[in-house]
Design an enzyme around this catalytic site. Structure first.
Site, PDB file in Angstrom:
ATOM      1  N   GLU A  55       0.940  -1.048   0.228  1.00 35.44           N
ATOM      2  CA  GLU A  55      -0.007  -0.070   0.165  1.00 35.44           C
ATOM      3  C   GLU A  55       0.871   1.300  -0.090  1.00 35.44           C
ATOM      4  O   GLU A  55       1.714   1.594   0.914  1.00 35.44           O
ATOM      5  CB  GLU A  55      -1.003  -0.073   1.157  1.00 35.44           C
ATOM      6  CG  GLU A  55      -1.546   1.063   1.272  1.00 35.44           C
ATOM      7  CD  GLU A  55      -2.570   1.270   2.627  1.00 35.44           C
ATOM      8  OE1 GLU A  55      -2.912   2.254   3.127  1.00 35.44           O
ATOM      9  OE2 GLU A  55      -2.834   0.110   3.375  1.00 35.44           O
ATOM     10  N   ARG A  59       1.255  10.223   1.066  1.00 35.70           N
ATOM     11  CA  ARG A  59       1.742  11.062   2.536  1.00 35.70           C
ATOM     12  C   ARG A  59       3.049  11.699   1.644  1.00 35.70           C
ATOM     13  O   ARG A  59       3.753  12.374   2.340  1.00 35.70           O
ATOM     14  CB  ARG A  59       2.181  10.287   3.502  1.00 35.70           C
ATOM     15  CG  ARG A  59       0.843   9.631   3.920  1.00 35.70           C
ATOM     16  CD  ARG A  59       1.136   8.888   5.506  1.00 35.70           C
ATOM     17  NE  ARG A  59       0.149   8.330   6.008  1.00 35.70           N
ATOM     18  CZ  ARG A  59       0.114   7.641   7.206  1.00 35.70           C
ATOM     19  NH1 ARG A  59       1.189   7.582   7.918  1.00 35.70           N
ATOM     20  NH2 ARG A  59      -1.258   7.151   7.609  1.00 35.70           N
ATOM     21  N   THR A  82      -4.045   6.395   2.257  1.00 38.72           N
ATOM     22  CA  THR A  82      -4.283   7.726   2.703  1.00 38.72           C
ATOM     23  C   THR A  82      -4.865   8.507   1.487  1.00 38.72           C
ATOM     24  O   THR A  82      -4.670   9.472   1.029  1.00 38.72           O
ATOM     25  CB  THR A  82      -2.820   8.454   3.104  1.00 38.72           C
ATOM     26  OG1 THR A  82      -1.939   7.218   3.559  1.00 38.72           O
ATOM     27  CG2 THR A  82      -3.089   9.664   3.871  1.00 38.72           C
ATOM     28  N   LYS A 142     -10.619  -0.799   7.161  1.00 31.84           N
ATOM     29  CA  LYS A 142      -9.465  -0.454   7.889  1.00 31.84           C
ATOM     30  C   LYS A 142      -9.781   0.155   9.298  1.00 31.84           C
ATOM     31  O   LYS A 142     -10.477   1.029   9.433  1.00 31.84           O
ATOM     32  CB  LYS A 142      -8.856   0.511   7.096  1.00 31.84           C
ATOM     33  CG  LYS A 142      -7.470   1.269   7.694  1.00 31.84           C
ATOM     34  CD  LYS A 142      -6.970   2.389   6.962  1.00 31.84           C
ATOM     35  CE  LYS A 142      -5.593   3.255   7.460  1.00 31.84           C
ATOM     36  NZ  LYS A 142      -4.456   2.483   7.104  1.00 31.84           N
TER      37      LYS A 142
END
Length: 221
Positions: A55, A59, A82, A142
Site C-alpha cells: 500500500e 503522504r 491515505t 481499515k
C-alpha cells in the site's frame, strides 16, 4: 444504491480471492516513497518474503510515480493508501493502483471504486461508519488508528454485532503486538510501516530489511 458483488471480477481475480490472499499473507505493508530509487529494493524485500501486497501512501508527492513504477513492474499487487478524496483515487487508479485504502469513510470514493470495480478498504471505527460502509457492500474495513480507538478490545466488541465484517487494524501495530491481533478470526491482516519502510532501507540497507521482515513472517506463521 448499487452494491459490490462478493464475486465481482477484478482484473484477473475476484474480491473474495484478493481478500483471502491478504488473509493468508496476514501483512499489509504501508510504504511512503520519498526516493523512487529505493522502490526496487522494497519490492525485492517483499517478494523474497513471499508478500505480494503493498500500500503506497499519499503522504508524499511521489506516491503516484511510485504506484506507476510498481504497477509497471507487475511483481506486486499495488494499492494506494491515505486516499482522502475522489481526485486522489482517480489519480491512483490511473497510475495502476489495484486497490484503494482510505483513512476514514468517504462515500464519494466508495461509490467511485464500486463503479470502477476497484477494491476499496475504507477506514471505519464506529458502528455508524461500519453500517454506512456495509451499504456499499463493504465487508473489509481499515481500523485506524487502532491504538487510539481501543485496539483489539474494540475490534472484539465490534465483531459481535458485525460478525460478517473483517478488520485490518493499522496504527500502533508492531512486531510485538501483531500476533495478538492476528489471533482473532475477525482480523484479516495487520498493516503498518513496521513491515518495511523507506527509512529502514536508507539507514540499514536491503539485507537488514529482508532479515527483519523474515523474522516478522516467521513469527506470524
Amino acid at each position: 444504491m448499487s452494491h459490490y458483488q462478493f464475486d465481482l471480477y477484478l482484473g484477473g481475480d475476484t474480491l473474495k480471492e484478493r481478500i483471502n490472499q491478504l488473509k493468508e499473507e496476514k501483512l499489509l505493508p504501508l510504504y511512503t516513497a520519498t526516493d523512487l530509487s529505493l522502490l526496487k529494493d522494497a519490492e525485492e524485500v517483499l517478494i523474497k518474503n513471499n508478500l505480494n501486497f503493498i500500500e503506497v501512501t499519499y503522504r508524499s508527492g511521489l506516491a503516484s510515480e511510485a504506484i506507476k513504477y510498481l504497477a509497471d513492474s507487475g511483481k506486486l499487487i499495488v494499492g494506494a493508501g491515505t486516499v482522502r478524496n475522489i481526485q486522489t483515487a482517480k489519480n491512483a487508479i490511473a497510475h495502476g493502483a489495484r486497490f484503494i485504502v482510505t483513512p476514514g469513510l468517504c462515500e464519494e470514493v466508495l461509490a467511485f471504486c464500486q463503479n470502477e470495480n476497484i477494491l476499496c478498504i475504507p477506514g471505519a471505527v464506529t458502528p455508524s461508519e461500519i453500517l454506512l460502509s456495509m451499504q456499499y457492500g463493504v465487508r473489509t474495513i481499515k481500523f485506524f488508528p487502532a491504538n487510539i480507538y481501543g485496539g483489539l478490545r474494540a475490534i472484539q466488541a465490534l465483531k459481535e454485532p458485525f460478525f460478517d465484517i473483517n478488520f485490518i487494524p493499522t496504527g500502533g501495530i508492531n512486531d510485538q503486538n501483531m500476533c495478538e491481533y492476528l489471533a482473532d478470526e475477525a482480523v484479516t491482516a495487520v498493516g503498518g510501516s513496521f513491515i518495511i519502510s523507506e527509512n529502514d532501507l536508507i539507514k540499514n540497507g536491503k539485507a537488514y530489511s529482508t532479515k527483519k521482515l523474515e523474522r516478522i513472517v516467521e513469527k506470524i506463521n
